[in-house]
Motif scaffolding. Structure first.
Motif, PDB file in Angstrom:
ATOM      1  N   LEU A  18      -0.546   2.149 -10.829  1.00 15.45           N
ATOM      2  CA  LEU A  18      -0.827   1.282 -11.958  1.00 15.45           C
ATOM      3  C   LEU A  18      -1.855   1.946 -12.854  1.00 15.45           C
ATOM      4  CD1 LEU A  18      -1.256  -2.221 -10.251  1.00 15.45           C
ATOM      5  CD2 LEU A  18       0.658  -1.460 -11.635  1.00 15.45           C
ATOM      6  N   ASP A  22      -4.423  -2.176 -16.249  1.00 17.37           N
ATOM      7  CA  ASP A  22      -3.697  -3.172 -15.463  1.00 17.37           C
ATOM      8  C   ASP A  22      -4.449  -3.493 -14.182  1.00 17.37           C
ATOM      9  OD1 ASP A  22      -1.678  -3.255 -17.357  1.00 17.37           O
ATOM     10  OD2 ASP A  22      -0.405  -1.821 -16.288  1.00 17.37           O
ATOM     11  N   ILE A  26      -6.066  -7.093 -12.870  1.00 16.74           N
ATOM     12  CA  ILE A  26      -5.778  -7.688 -11.557  1.00 16.74           C
ATOM     13  C   ILE A  26      -7.082  -7.985 -10.835  1.00 16.74           C
ATOM     14  CG2 ILE A  26      -4.801  -7.252  -9.271  1.00 16.74           C
ATOM     15  CD1 ILE A  26      -2.615  -5.578 -10.760  1.00 16.74           C
ATOM     16  N   TYR A  35      -6.427 -15.223  -7.247  1.00 19.51           N
ATOM     17  CA  TYR A  35      -5.745 -14.586  -6.118  1.00 19.51           C
ATOM     18  C   TYR A  35      -6.807 -14.157  -5.124  1.00 19.51           C
ATOM     19  CZ  TYR A  35      -2.045 -14.569  -9.540  1.00 19.51           C
ATOM     20  OH  TYR A  35      -1.135 -14.970 -10.470  1.00 19.51           O
ATOM     21  N   ARG A  38      -5.803  -8.075  -4.218  1.00 21.15           N
ATOM     22  CA  ARG A  38      -4.758  -7.383  -4.985  1.00 21.15           C
ATOM     23  C   ARG A  38      -3.373  -7.606  -4.382  1.00 21.15           C
ATOM     24  NH1 ARG A  38      -7.524  -1.419  -5.832  1.00 21.15           N
ATOM     25  NH2 ARG A  38      -8.957  -1.993  -7.518  1.00 21.15           N
ATOM     26  N   THR A  39      -3.293  -7.575  -3.068  1.00 20.44           N
ATOM     27  CA  THR A  39      -2.000  -7.756  -2.397  1.00 20.44           C
ATOM     28  C   THR A  39      -1.435  -9.139  -2.691  1.00 20.44           C
ATOM     29  OG1 THR A  39      -2.597  -6.194  -0.654  1.00 20.44           O
ATOM     30  CG2 THR A  39      -0.851  -7.768  -0.142  1.00 20.44           C
ATOM     31  N   MET A  42       0.046  -9.051  -6.135  1.00 22.05           N
ATOM     32  CA  MET A  42       1.304  -8.304  -6.208  1.00 22.05           C
ATOM     33  C   MET A  42       2.444  -9.087  -5.553  1.00 22.05           C
ATOM     34  SD  MET A  42       0.587  -5.772  -8.034  1.00 22.05           S
ATOM     35  CE  MET A  42       2.170  -5.014  -7.927  1.00 22.05           C
ATOM     36  N   ARG A  43       2.207  -9.692  -4.403  1.00 18.96           N
ATOM     37  CA  ARG A  43       3.253 -10.487  -3.751  1.00 18.96           C
ATOM     38  C   ARG A  43       3.689 -11.640  -4.643  1.00 18.96           C
ATOM     39  NH1 ARG A  43       0.276 -10.662   1.653  1.00 18.96           N
ATOM     40  NH2 ARG A  43       1.103  -8.849   2.731  1.00 18.96           N
ATOM     41  N   ALA A  45       3.426 -11.837  -7.917  1.00 23.62           N
ATOM     42  CA  ALA A  45       4.141 -11.301  -9.083  1.00 23.62           C
ATOM     43  C   ALA A  45       5.578 -10.924  -8.713  1.00 23.62           C
ATOM     44  CB  ALA A  45       3.398 -10.083  -9.641  1.00 23.62           C
ATOM     45  N   VAL A  46       5.760 -10.274  -7.580  1.00 22.71           N
ATOM     46  CA  VAL A  46       7.103  -9.867  -7.153  1.00 22.71           C
ATOM     47  C   VAL A  46       7.967 -11.095  -6.877  1.00 22.71           C
ATOM     48  CG1 VAL A  46       8.389  -8.755  -5.283  1.00 22.71           C
ATOM     49  CG2 VAL A  46       6.425  -7.590  -6.309  1.00 22.71           C
TER      50      VAL A  46
END
Length: 135
Positions: A18, A22, A26, A35, A38-39, A42-43, A45-46
């Motif tokens: 990234l 960005d 985050i 959140y 970070r994980t 990302m989870r 967002a996915v």
């Protein structure tokens, strides 16, 4: 020895690159409590992106006659396929696994092709024997 195979619902590690801006955004959202880390970002967002494309995924799975999720092949199941004189065309979006007690001979006799978008778990011997059939 610990079994390192993925089970349904477990995760697989991926790495992404990234830009610093960005990543900073985050980290700001994590710092602000949106959140937990970070994980988690990302989870989320996915999952949100996959959900927004859910209908496209369903249509593609149906169009390509793919199995969505987990498909597991045991020695007993493959022996039944061989007894019927059939061969499988394995097509999976998710996880396809072949038990460790499946012999190379049985795999060659029963698996015509393998196409996996996700993870294929099979012994090194099975992978080598089926290398030309794995797409």
């Amino acid at each position: 020895m610990k079994d390192m195979r993925l089970k349904a619902g477990e995760t697989e590690k991926i790495t992404i690159n990234l830009g610093v801006v960005d990543l900073g955004q985050i980290d700001l959202l994590v710092q602000e409590g949106f959140y937990s880390n970070r994980t988690d970002f990302m989870r989320t967002a996915v999952r949100n992106l996959l959900s927004s494309h859910g209908e496209v995924v369903k249509q593609a799975v149906a169009r390509h006659t793919l199995t969505l999720g987990l498909q597991h092949f045991t020695r007993q199941a493959l022996e039944a396929v061989r007894a019927r004189g059939e061969q499988l065309q394995i097509q999976v979006v998710g996880l396809a696994s072949i038990d460790d007690d499946v012999s190379v001979e049985l795999a060659l006799a029963t698996i015509e092709s393998i196409y996996v978008l996700g993870v294929l778990q099979a012994s090194p011997a099975i992978r080598a024997a089926l290398a030309e059939r794995i797409h």
